[in-house]
Motif scaffolding. Sequence first.
Motif, PDB file in Angstrom:
ATOM      1  N   PHE A 112      -7.611   5.538  -3.231  1.00  0.00           N
ATOM      2  CA  PHE A 112      -6.597   4.726  -2.672  1.00  0.00           C
ATOM      3  C   PHE A 112      -6.480   4.034  -1.704  1.00  0.00           C
ATOM      4  CE2 PHE A 112      -2.859   2.268  -1.845  1.00  0.00           C
ATOM      5  CZ  PHE A 112      -2.731   1.271  -3.233  1.00  0.00           C
TER       6      PHE A 112
ATOM      7  N   LEU B 221       1.912   6.248  -7.173  1.00  0.00           N
ATOM      8  CA  LEU B 221       1.052   7.254  -7.411  1.00  0.00           C
ATOM      9  C   LEU B 221       1.499   8.821  -7.461  1.00  0.00           C
ATOM     10  CD1 LEU B 221      -2.097   5.141  -6.374  1.00  0.00           C
ATOM     11  CD2 LEU B 221      -1.123   6.009  -8.875  1.00  0.00           C
TER      12      LEU B 221
ATOM     13  N   SER C 223       1.174  -0.678  -0.062  1.00  0.00           N
ATOM     14  CA  SER C 223       0.103   0.082  -0.145  1.00  0.00           C
ATOM     15  C   SER C 223       0.928   1.210  -0.025  1.00  0.00           C
ATOM     16  CB  SER C 223      -0.801  -0.449   1.757  1.00  0.00           C
ATOM     17  OG  SER C 223      -1.811  -0.738   1.423  1.00  0.00           O
TER      18      SER C 223
ATOM     19  N   THR D 141      -7.507  11.145  -4.962  1.00  0.00           N
ATOM     20  CA  THR D 141      -6.720   9.877  -6.050  1.00  0.00           C
ATOM     21  C   THR D 141      -5.891   8.668  -4.983  1.00  0.00           C
ATOM     22  OG1 THR D 141      -6.732  10.530  -8.436  1.00  0.00           O
ATOM     23  CG2 THR D 141      -5.758   8.377  -7.491  1.00  0.00           C
TER      24      THR D 141
ATOM     25  N   SER E 197       2.667   1.603  -3.271  1.00  0.00           N
ATOM     26  CA  SER E 197       0.974   2.254  -4.337  1.00  0.00           C
ATOM     27  C   SER E 197       1.472   3.470  -3.734  1.00  0.00           C
ATOM     28  CB  SER E 197       0.746   1.263  -4.777  1.00  0.00           C
ATOM     29  OG  SER E 197       0.529  -0.014  -4.317  1.00  0.00           O
TER      30      SER E 197
END
Length: 115
Positions: free
Chosen positions: A58, A45, A38, A54, A41
């Motif tokens: 997420f 991102l 997580s 965003t 990511s």
Amino acid sequence: MYILMKVIISAIIIAMVTEISRRFPTYGGIIAALPLVSLLSIVWLYVQGEQSSTLSKFALGVLWGFPATAVMLLIVYLALQNSLHLFVSLLLGIAGWLFFLYIQETVVTYIKHIV
């Protein structure tokens, strides 16, 4: 080149966790329970220029999946403790994960209709 860098860094982290887990299973499990995927990511991102909204969505999605993931890990743990084959244990865990997500979504939809 950027994708290759992400893959290499992510693979190195996974390899390190695997090696720690091989030598010290309990500590490896604790480290694996960290939200490494997580966090990676979110960082990837962010580096790619995604907006905070965003990233926030997420993070909420990860949080939404957490209870089902806990159920999956519990099922895998219990199956392995009862000497089931690894792949059977994983399939049971994934089935439990999918079922829990379905139940979770059904309950939330039901509550939204009541309120």
